[in-house]
Scaffold this motif. Structure first.
Motif, PDB file in Angstrom:
ATOM      1  N   ILE A 167       0.883  -1.180   0.000  1.00  0.00           N
ATOM      2  CA  ILE A 167       0.000   0.000   0.000  1.00  0.00           C
ATOM      3  C   ILE A 167       0.915   1.222   0.000  1.00  0.00           C
ATOM      4  N   ASP A 168       0.770   2.050  -1.030  1.00  0.00           N
ATOM      5  CA  ASP A 168       1.729   3.148  -1.198  1.00  0.00           C
ATOM      6  C   ASP A 168       1.026   4.466  -1.495  1.00  0.00           C
ATOM      7  N   ALA A 169       1.390   5.491  -0.754  1.00  0.00           N
ATOM      8  CA  ALA A 169       0.792   6.818  -0.960  1.00  0.00           C
ATOM      9  C   ALA A 169       1.393   7.526  -2.173  1.00  0.00           C
ATOM     10  N   GLY A 170       2.509   7.038  -2.696  1.00  0.00           N
ATOM     11  CA  GLY A 170       3.028   7.560  -3.966  1.00  0.00           C
ATOM     12  C   GLY A 170       3.863   8.827  -3.865  1.00  0.00           C
ATOM     13  N   SER A 171       4.441   9.112  -2.682  1.00  0.00           N
ATOM     14  CA  SER A 171       5.293  10.312  -2.550  1.00  0.00           C
ATOM     15  C   SER A 171       6.670   9.947  -2.019  1.00  0.00           C
ATOM     16  N   PRO A 172       7.492   9.288  -2.839  1.00  0.00           N
ATOM     17  CA  PRO A 172       8.839   8.981  -2.358  1.00  0.00           C
ATOM     18  C   PRO A 172       9.603  10.276  -2.094  1.00  0.00           C
ATOM     19  N   ASN A 186      -3.292   5.453   1.505  1.00  0.00           N
ATOM     20  CA  ASN A 186      -2.600   6.020   2.654  1.00  0.00           C
ATOM     21  C   ASN A 186      -3.047   5.271   3.901  1.00  0.00           C
ATOM     22  N   VAL A 187      -2.142   4.539   4.505  1.00  0.00           N
ATOM     23  CA  VAL A 187      -2.488   3.787   5.714  1.00  0.00           C
ATOM     24  C   VAL A 187      -2.497   4.742   6.901  1.00  0.00           C
ATOM     25  N   VAL A 188      -3.575   4.705   7.683  1.00  0.00           N
ATOM     26  CA  VAL A 188      -3.649   5.625   8.823  1.00  0.00           C
ATOM     27  C   VAL A 188      -3.337   4.927  10.147  1.00  0.00           C
ATOM     28  N   ALA A 223      17.749   9.872 -10.077  1.00  0.00           N
ATOM     29  CA  ALA A 223      18.312   9.201  -8.890  1.00  0.00           C
ATOM     30  C   ALA A 223      19.703   8.697  -9.254  1.00  0.00           C
ATOM     31  N   HIS A 224      20.679   9.041  -8.412  1.00  0.00           N
ATOM     32  CA  HIS A 224      22.068   8.673  -8.703  1.00  0.00           C
ATOM     33  C   HIS A 224      22.597   7.646  -7.705  1.00  0.00           C
ATOM     34  N   ASN A 225      23.706   7.005  -8.121  1.00  0.00           N
ATOM     35  CA  ASN A 225      24.383   6.007  -7.287  1.00  0.00           C
ATOM     36  C   ASN A 225      23.557   4.753  -7.058  1.00  0.00           C
ATOM     37  N   GLY A 274      14.578   1.054   5.325  1.00  0.00           N
ATOM     38  CA  GLY A 274      14.714   2.314   4.591  1.00  0.00           C
ATOM     39  C   GLY A 274      14.847   3.485   5.550  1.00  0.00           C
ATOM     40  N   ASN A 275      14.498   4.665   5.043  1.00  0.00           N
ATOM     41  CA  ASN A 275      14.727   5.892   5.814  1.00  0.00           C
ATOM     42  C   ASN A 275      13.967   5.955   7.132  1.00  0.00           C
ATOM     43  N   VAL A 276      12.824   5.307   7.235  1.00  0.00           N
ATOM     44  CA  VAL A 276      12.068   5.387   8.496  1.00  0.00           C
ATOM     45  C   VAL A 276      12.873   4.772   9.648  1.00  0.00           C
ATOM     46  N   MET A 285      20.060   8.030   7.220  1.00  0.00           N
ATOM     47  CA  MET A 285      21.157   8.274   6.279  1.00  0.00           C
ATOM     48  C   MET A 285      21.093   7.373   5.046  1.00  0.00           C
ATOM     49  N   GLU A 286      20.158   6.440   5.035  1.00  0.00           N
ATOM     50  CA  GLU A 286      20.101   5.454   3.948  1.00  0.00           C
ATOM     51  C   GLU A 286      19.783   6.124   2.608  1.00  0.00           C
ATOM     52  N   GLN A 287      20.544   5.759   1.570  1.00  0.00           N
ATOM     53  CA  GLN A 287      20.233   6.230   0.226  1.00  0.00           C
ATOM     54  C   GLN A 287      19.430   5.136  -0.489  1.00  0.00           C
ATOM     55  N   VAL A 288      19.127   5.350  -1.765  1.00  0.00           N
ATOM     56  CA  VAL A 288      18.179   4.437  -2.420  1.00  0.00           C
ATOM     57  C   VAL A 288      18.684   2.991  -2.401  1.00  0.00           C
ATOM     58  N   VAL A 289      19.949   2.808  -2.775  1.00  0.00           N
ATOM     59  CA  VAL A 289      20.449   1.427  -2.855  1.00  0.00           C
ATOM     60  C   VAL A 289      20.486   0.784  -1.462  1.00  0.00           C
TER      61      VAL A 289
HETATM   62  C1  FAD Z   1      15.723  15.705  -3.166  1.00  0.00           C
HETATM   63  C2  FAD Z   1      16.320  14.361  -2.881  1.00  0.00           C
HETATM   64  C3  FAD Z   1      17.117  13.742  -3.827  1.00  0.00           C
HETATM   65  C4  FAD Z   1      17.666  12.493  -3.547  1.00  0.00           C
HETATM   66  N1  FAD Z   1      18.457  11.910  -4.492  1.00  0.00           N
HETATM   67  C5  FAD Z   1      18.981  10.694  -4.248  1.00  0.00           C
HETATM   68  C6  FAD Z   1      19.849  10.085  -5.206  1.00  0.00           C
HETATM   69  O1  FAD Z   1      20.130  10.642  -6.264  1.00  0.00           O
HETATM   70  N2  FAD Z   1      20.369   8.864  -4.909  1.00  0.00           N
HETATM   71  C7  FAD Z   1      20.095   8.227  -3.725  1.00  0.00           C
HETATM   72  O2  FAD Z   1      20.579   7.125  -3.516  1.00  0.00           O
HETATM   73  N3  FAD Z   1      19.292   8.793  -2.794  1.00  0.00           N
HETATM   74  C8  FAD Z   1      18.727   9.998  -3.031  1.00  0.00           C
HETATM   75  N4  FAD Z   1      17.900  10.574  -2.101  1.00  0.00           N
HETATM   76  C9  FAD Z   1      17.552   9.802  -0.908  1.00  0.00           C
HETATM   77  C10 FAD Z   1      16.358   8.866  -1.253  1.00  0.00           C
HETATM   78  O3  FAD Z   1      15.246   9.667  -1.550  1.00  0.00           O
HETATM   79  C11 FAD Z   1      16.051   7.920  -0.103  1.00  0.00           C
HETATM   80  O4  FAD Z   1      17.221   7.214   0.234  1.00  0.00           O
HETATM   81  C12 FAD Z   1      14.979   6.895  -0.491  1.00  0.00           C
HETATM   82  O5  FAD Z   1      13.853   7.554  -1.027  1.00  0.00           O
HETATM   83  C13 FAD Z   1      14.587   6.071   0.723  1.00  0.00           C
HETATM   84  O6  FAD Z   1      13.678   5.081   0.307  1.00  0.00           O
HETATM   85  P1  FAD Z   1      12.496   4.601   1.266  1.00  0.00           P
HETATM   86  O7  FAD Z   1      11.852   3.465   0.556  1.00  0.00           O
HETATM   87  O8  FAD Z   1      12.987   4.399   2.637  1.00  0.00           O
HETATM   88  O9  FAD Z   1      11.483   5.857   1.378  1.00  0.00           O
HETATM   89  P2  FAD Z   1      10.700   6.640   0.220  1.00  0.00           P
HETATM   90  O10 FAD Z   1      11.381   6.538  -1.074  1.00  0.00           O
HETATM   91  O11 FAD Z   1      10.463   8.016   0.754  1.00  0.00           O
HETATM   92  O12 FAD Z   1       9.321   5.863   0.082  1.00  0.00           O
HETATM   93  C14 FAD Z   1       8.369   5.855   1.113  1.00  0.00           C
HETATM   94  C15 FAD Z   1       7.013   5.610   0.459  1.00  0.00           C
HETATM   95  O13 FAD Z   1       6.056   5.358   1.488  1.00  0.00           O
HETATM   96  C16 FAD Z   1       4.883   6.085   1.191  1.00  0.00           C
HETATM   97  N5  FAD Z   1       4.156   6.301   2.432  1.00  0.00           N
HETATM   98  C17 FAD Z   1       4.494   7.095   3.485  1.00  0.00           C
HETATM   99  N6  FAD Z   1       3.571   7.005   4.461  1.00  0.00           N
HETATM  100  C18 FAD Z   1       2.636   6.149   4.010  1.00  0.00           C
HETATM  101  C19 FAD Z   1       1.426   5.653   4.563  1.00  0.00           C
HETATM  102  N7  FAD Z   1       1.000   6.021   5.782  1.00  0.00           N
HETATM  103  N8  FAD Z   1       0.674   4.787   3.827  1.00  0.00           N
HETATM  104  C20 FAD Z   1       1.090   4.405   2.590  1.00  0.00           C
HETATM  105  N9  FAD Z   1       2.241   4.841   2.024  1.00  0.00           N
HETATM  106  C21 FAD Z   1       2.991   5.699   2.731  1.00  0.00           C
HETATM  107  C22 FAD Z   1       5.383   7.366   0.551  1.00  0.00           C
HETATM  108  O14 FAD Z   1       4.355   8.026  -0.167  1.00  0.00           O
HETATM  109  C23 FAD Z   1       6.514   6.839  -0.312  1.00  0.00           C
HETATM  110  O15 FAD Z   1       6.038   6.452  -1.583  1.00  0.00           O
HETATM  111  C24 FAD Z   1      17.393  11.835  -2.325  1.00  0.00           C
HETATM  112  C25 FAD Z   1      16.592  12.475  -1.369  1.00  0.00           C
HETATM  113  C26 FAD Z   1      16.066  13.724  -1.631  1.00  0.00           C
HETATM  114  C27 FAD Z   1      15.226  14.397  -0.580  1.00  0.00           C
END
Ligand code: FAD
Length: 345
Positions: free
Chosen positions: A36-41, A82-84, A49-51, A278-280, A284-288
């Protein structure tokens, strides 16, 4: 709207890199999975997205679309929502979305990420992820050799300035409202050719959809093409808090960098059956790294389910006419592929 009675092995809350990577591994492990994804990474404002090895420079939303398709190939379902809240049941969890719909899960993987809280400087939020930056590994190459301004927002500002100097020899540090730096720090900045601008920063100057400078409260404008800030990283933890988990503060020196949900190295939280990645869980975690954490948590969740399945099987074997034994016979007759099986246990 999700089916109220549907029960999955795992519901993944948040479909960014961490969540989709977990969903891919879990669906490949023949678990029924709903994302379930709210769609706002978090990196949505950035153009690329790099690296991320193998997909360097892919637009963030495209990278996730590829991930969703890969997970779907193995049977993972993804819905926008959006999970509440989530509630612990005697045997699993009930996950409630904003629209009131609910699903059940044996285990939860929560990968909701963080919010980057920006300082209230005029024009800054609008340029976030474009010319207003925080991470040199994400954006440094793109602004190499260009005039970069560091907006001091924490005691880490000097460190940030010295770091960004690796990408450009035209770095200016705006002291803004921070206490004065130490003699040692001034010496380091001078040695690296970084000048310090005194005075409160009032706004960013923007022209033709690009940052052109930093305006001080006194009116002076210092030409800059990129501005670096240190946002406060706040865990999107509402769902986890509804399960009783409390965000912890990440502190560097005396400075609170942000909040996160504590977990063991594989993402298991203090609530049995709930994992984070992930970030939660790691600011400091990046995408990879987020993707890797999702995979690690998924393998631990699968192991936990294997243990549970084994325990149930042993109980069923000991009492051959129980409901559990009947369920297992049905499953054997239908085949052992579990995707599509609607479980009611
Ligand atoms: C401007 C910017 C540029 C960046 N560029 C890079 C880059 O080039 N390379 C890199 O490695 N890292 C980059 N990062 C870091 C990268 O964004 C994070 O490392 C990555 O997004 C973390 O992934 P995640 O899955 O933990 O969280 P996210 O990608 O943030 O995904 C979380 C998802 O959960 C959803 N969500 C949240 N709450 C709820 C809910 N209650 N119910 C349902 N869905 C929910 C959100 O909508 C979102 O889709 C960048 C960060 C920023 C701010």
């Amino acid at each position: 709207m999700s089916d109220m009675n549907k029960r999955y092995d795992v519901v993944v809350i948040g479909g960014g890199a961490a969540g989709l990577s977990g969903a891919l591994a879990l669906s490949r492990a023949r678990r029924s999975v709903l994302v379930i994804d709210a769609g706002s990474p978090r990196n949505a404002p950035a153009s690329h997205a790099h690296n991320y090895l193998g997909r360097e420079g892919t637009p963030p939303l495209e990278l996730l679309a590829i991930g969703r398709a890969e997970a779907a190939d193995y049977g993972a379902e993804t819905v926008r929502g959006n999970v509440v809240s989530a509630e612990k049941l005697s045997d699993g969890f009930r996950v409630v979305q904003e629209d009131g719909s609910a699903v059940q899960a044996r285990r939860l993987l929560v990968t909701t990420g963080i919010v980057d809280e920006l300082p209230p400087v005029e024009g800054l939020a609008e340029r976030w992820g474009k010319e207003v930056l925080h991470c040199p590994y994400c954006h440094g190459w793109e602004v190499r050799d260009r005039p970069v301004g560091i907006l001091a927002l924490s005691p880490m500002a000097v460190h940030q300035a010295l770091l960004w100097r690796q990408w450009s020899d035209d770095v200016v540090l705006f002291r803004h409202e921070q206490p004065d730096f130490s003699d040692e720090e001034y010496e380091q900045l001078a040695a690296r050719g970084i000048s310090v601008v005194e005075g409160e920063v009032a706004a960013l100057e923007v022209s033709d959809d690009e940052v052109t400078g930093v305006r001080l409260a006194g009116g002076a404008v210092i030409p800059r093409e990129a501005v670096v800030v240190q946002p406060r990283f706040t865990a999107r933890s509402a769902v986890l808090e509804s399960l009783g988990l409390v965000p912890a503060e990440m502190v560097m020196g005396d400075h609170v960098v942000g909040t996160y949900i504590a977990a063991d190295p594989a993402g298991a939280t203090d609530v049995p059956g709930v994992w984070v990645a992930g970030n939660v869980a790691n600011l400091m975690e990046q995408v990879v790294g987020a993707a890797a954490a999702g995979l690690k948590a998924a393998s631990m969740i699968n192991m936990d389910l294997v243990t549970d399945d084994t325990q149930r099987a042993v109980e069923a074997r000991r009492t051959p006419f129980s409901a559990e034994a009947e369920r297992q016979v049905t499953e054997r007759v239908l085949g052992d592929r579990r995707h599509g099986l609607q479980e009611t246990r």
